[in-house]
Design a protein around this motif. Structure first.
Motif, mmCIF file in Angstrom:
data_model
loop_
_atom_site.group_PDB
_atom_site.id
_atom_site.type_symbol
_atom_site.label_atom_id
_atom_site.label_comp_id
_atom_site.label_asym_id
_atom_site.label_seq_id
_atom_site.Cartn_x
_atom_site.Cartn_y
_atom_site.Cartn_z
ATOM 1 N N THR A 64 0.825 -1.217 0.000
ATOM 2 C CA THR A 64 0.000 0.000 0.000
ATOM 3 C C THR A 64 0.854 1.261 0.000
ATOM 4 N N VAL A 65 1.875 1.304 0.861
ATOM 5 C CA VAL A 65 2.700 2.514 0.961
ATOM 6 C C VAL A 65 3.456 2.778 -0.341
ATOM 7 N N LYS A 66 3.822 1.712 -1.052
ATOM 8 C CA LYS A 66 4.523 1.874 -2.336
ATOM 9 C C LYS A 66 3.576 2.418 -3.403
ATOM 10 N N ILE A 67 2.315 1.960 -3.356
ATOM 11 C CA ILE A 67 1.317 2.472 -4.308
ATOM 12 C C ILE A 67 1.034 3.943 -4.010
ATOM 13 N N LEU A 68 0.922 4.282 -2.725
ATOM 14 C CA LEU A 68 0.632 5.660 -2.317
ATOM 15 C C LEU A 68 1.700 6.638 -2.796
ATOM 16 N N GLU A 69 2.932 6.157 -2.916
ATOM 17 C CA GLU A 69 4.026 7.021 -3.375
ATOM 18 C C GLU A 69 3.844 7.441 -4.826
ATOM 19 N N LYS A 70 3.110 6.639 -5.601
ATOM 20 C CA LYS A 70 2.996 6.895 -7.040
ATOM 21 C C LYS A 70 1.611 7.335 -7.499
ATOM 22 N N ALA A 71 0.556 6.933 -6.783
ATOM 23 C CA ALA A 71 -0.816 7.186 -7.231
ATOM 24 C C ALA A 71 -1.397 8.462 -6.633
ATOM 25 N N LYS A 72 -2.475 8.914 -7.239
ATOM 26 C CA LYS A 72 -3.205 10.084 -6.721
ATOM 27 C C LYS A 72 -3.951 9.723 -5.440
ATOM 28 N N LYS A 73 -4.512 8.489 -5.436
ATOM 29 C CA LYS A 73 -5.313 8.041 -4.290
ATOM 30 C C LYS A 73 -5.329 6.523 -4.260
ATOM 31 N N PRO A 81 -10.328 -6.037 10.784
ATOM 32 C CA PRO A 81 -10.154 -4.754 11.485
ATOM 33 C C PRO A 81 -8.765 -4.578 12.100
ATOM 34 N N ARG A 82 -8.106 -5.687 12.467
ATOM 35 C CA ARG A 82 -6.759 -5.593 13.039
ATOM 36 C C ARG A 82 -5.776 -5.061 12.008
ATOM 37 N N MET A 83 -5.909 -5.536 10.771
ATOM 38 C CA MET A 83 -5.033 -5.077 9.698
ATOM 39 C C MET A 83 -5.327 -3.619 9.350
ATOM 40 N N VAL A 84 -6.604 -3.241 9.434
ATOM 41 C CA VAL A 84 -6.987 -1.852 9.178
ATOM 42 C C VAL A 84 -6.287 -0.929 10.167
ATOM 43 N N ALA A 85 -6.267 -1.340 11.435
ATOM 44 C CA ALA A 85 -5.614 -0.533 12.475
ATOM 45 C C ALA A 85 -4.125 -0.371 12.188
ATOM 46 N N GLU A 86 -3.471 -1.462 11.755
ATOM 47 C CA GLU A 86 -2.033 -1.403 11.457
ATOM 48 C C GLU A 86 -1.761 -0.499 10.259
ATOM 49 N N LEU A 87 -2.631 -0.573 9.268
ATOM 50 C CA LEU A 87 -2.465 0.248 8.071
ATOM 51 C C LEU A 87 -2.641 1.722 8.413
ATOM 52 N N GLN A 88 -3.620 2.028 9.251
ATOM 53 C CA GLN A 88 -3.846 3.418 9.662
ATOM 54 C C GLN A 88 -2.651 3.967 10.440
ATOM 55 N N LYS A 89 -2.075 3.133 11.315
ATOM 56 C CA LYS A 89 -0.899 3.550 12.087
ATOM 57 C C LYS A 89 0.272 3.857 11.161
ATOM 58 N N ARG A 90 0.366 3.068 10.116
ATOM 59 C CA ARG A 90 1.516 3.169 9.216
ATOM 60 C C ARG A 90 1.565 4.499 8.458
ATOM 61 N N VAL A 91 0.390 5.050 8.153
ATOM 62 C CA VAL A 91 0.361 6.294 7.370
ATOM 63 C C VAL A 91 0.032 7.518 8.222
ATOM 64 N N GLN A 92 -0.317 7.286 9.481
ATOM 65 C CA GLN A 92 -0.728 8.396 10.347
ATOM 66 C C GLN A 92 0.374 9.446 10.479
ATOM 67 N N GLY A 93 -0.014 10.688 10.269
ATOM 68 C CA GLY A 93 0.940 11.789 10.406
ATOM 69 C C GLY A 93 1.864 11.965 9.226
ATOM 70 N N THR A 94 1.610 11.251 8.125
ATOM 71 C CA THR A 94 2.437 11.379 6.914
ATOM 72 C C THR A 94 1.593 11.979 5.794
ATOM 73 N N PRO A 95 2.235 12.497 4.729
ATOM 74 C CA PRO A 95 1.475 13.039 3.594
ATOM 75 C C PRO A 95 0.586 11.987 2.921
ATOM 76 N N ALA A 98 -3.693 11.467 3.721
ATOM 77 C CA ALA A 98 -4.795 12.120 3.002
ATOM 78 C C ALA A 98 -5.125 11.406 1.688
ATOM 79 N N LYS A 99 -4.183 10.599 1.201
ATOM 80 C CA LYS A 99 -4.397 9.909 -0.083
ATOM 81 C C LYS A 99 -4.991 8.510 0.083
ATOM 82 N N LEU A 100 -5.153 8.090 1.336
ATOM 83 C CA LEU A 100 -5.618 6.726 1.589
ATOM 84 C C LEU A 100 -7.059 6.706 2.094
ATOM 85 N N GLN A 101 -7.892 5.915 1.416
ATOM 86 C CA GLN A 101 -9.265 5.671 1.868
ATOM 87 C C GLN A 101 -9.392 4.180 2.164
ATOM 88 N N ILE A 102 -9.873 3.831 3.338
ATOM 89 C CA ILE A 102 -9.986 2.420 3.717
ATOM 90 C C ILE A 102 -11.448 2.010 3.777
#
Length: 306
Positions: A64-73, A81-95, A98-102
């Motif tokens: 996901t983070v590699k896709i976010l580096e290249k895509a608009k959204k 839900p456990r994986m959702v929490a980990e994914l949210q933590k991973r991008v929290q506070g980074t540019p 705003a590009k990630l919708q779960i």
């Protein structure tokens, strides 16, 4: 002294285990861990800066983070839900936040897919077939880069005469161009699956093939019931003839056409196949054009499939 049994070590991703997450086999969770494989998949996806990408089963977000580096959204669909929490933590506070919708939930139970240009997914193997056709019915995307069990991927690309050629092969190829673009060994995952994997590229045909998909599905279902048998043999089954006879009479009733008193569905089917010289055809060697000809011949004679 009696032997003390050594404690079995579970196959758990070390980094994720520290956070108390154990992979759920019911969801087919196998996290792609090799960064080189992830990079290769991203490169082969040819992501554009304007693309909205749908990722199915993002897990802990390695891809996901590699896709976010290249895509608009990125729209990430995750059932756990456990994986959702980990994914949210991973991008929290980074540019990237705003590009990630779960989207939380089962993608197959979602009546409509969101708009997207490109789909990238490490697909849980148990949903492989229904996901393929959900995507193809959606149609409104440029291409999909999907990782499947190797044998499933080989079935998708199999050609007439191949050992793995089946109904899945021809139905997929009717709606899309499909190619295997790379193979992925099981040791690239945590925990390792029991089988090898392969990544395919799926591009919906544009414009789509003009065919009644319900009738097409009915015909191929009959033909591939025993793909090594001739069509003449397949169409002799009582259940098949009964269904075709009912469809024929229904169509006559709808169109206000009288059914001949001496009408015999078995004789009619034999006549159609013989005239078309398709009675010796076998599904395992028939291509899309062959099935189209057979379907057109039956429909022209007023016989339909459902």
């Amino acid at each position: 002294m009696p032997k003390v049994k050594s404690e079995k070590k579970s196959r758990v991703h070390n980094e994720v285990a520290k956070q108390g997450i154990v992979f759920n086999k019911d969801f087919g969770q196998h996290i792609l861990k090799n960064p080189l494989v992830i990079t290769s998949i991203i490169e082969k996806s040819c992501i554009r800066p304007t693309d909205i990408c749908l990722e199915i089963g993002p897990g802990t977000g390695n891809m996901t983070v590699k896709i976010l580096e290249k895509a608009k959204k990125v729209i990430a669909c995750e059932i756990d839900p456990r994986m959702v929490a980990e994914l949210q933590k991973r991008v929290q506070g980074t540019p990237m936040q705003a590009k990630l919708q779960i989207l939380i939930g089962d993608i197959l139970k979602n009546p409509e897919l969101p708009f997207f240009d490109l789909c990238i997914a490490n697909v849980p193997y148990q949903i492989s077939s229904p996901l393929i056709f959900k995507l193809l019915l959606h149609r409104q995307f440029r291409c999909a880069i999907l990782m499947f069990q190797k044998e499933f991927a080989q079935r998708l690309v199999a050609k007439p005469g191949d050992k793995l050629y089946c109904r899945l092969s021809i139905n997929t190829q009717l709606l899309a161009r499909v190619d295997i673009i790379m193979k992925v060994g099981k040791n690239n995952f945590k925990p390792p699956p029991k089988v090898e994997s392969a990544v395919i590229r799926l591009e919906p045909r544009n414009p789509p093939v003009e065919v009644n998909y319900t009738e097409w599905d009915g015909l191929t279902r009959i033909a591939f019931l025993r793909k090594n048998k001739t069509l003449a043999a397949e169409f002799k089954h009582t259940s098949v003839l009964t269904s075709l006879d009912q469809n024929y009479r229904l169509q006559c009733s709808i169109n206000n056409v009288d059914v001949p008193k001496d009408f015999d569905i078995k004789s009619k089917v034999e006549e159609i196949l013989t005239t078309l010289e398709a009675d010796k055809f076998r599904a395992r060697t028939m291509d899309i054009d062959d099935f189209m000809k057979v379907l057109h011949a039956f429909n022209s004679a007023g016989i339909h499939f459902s």
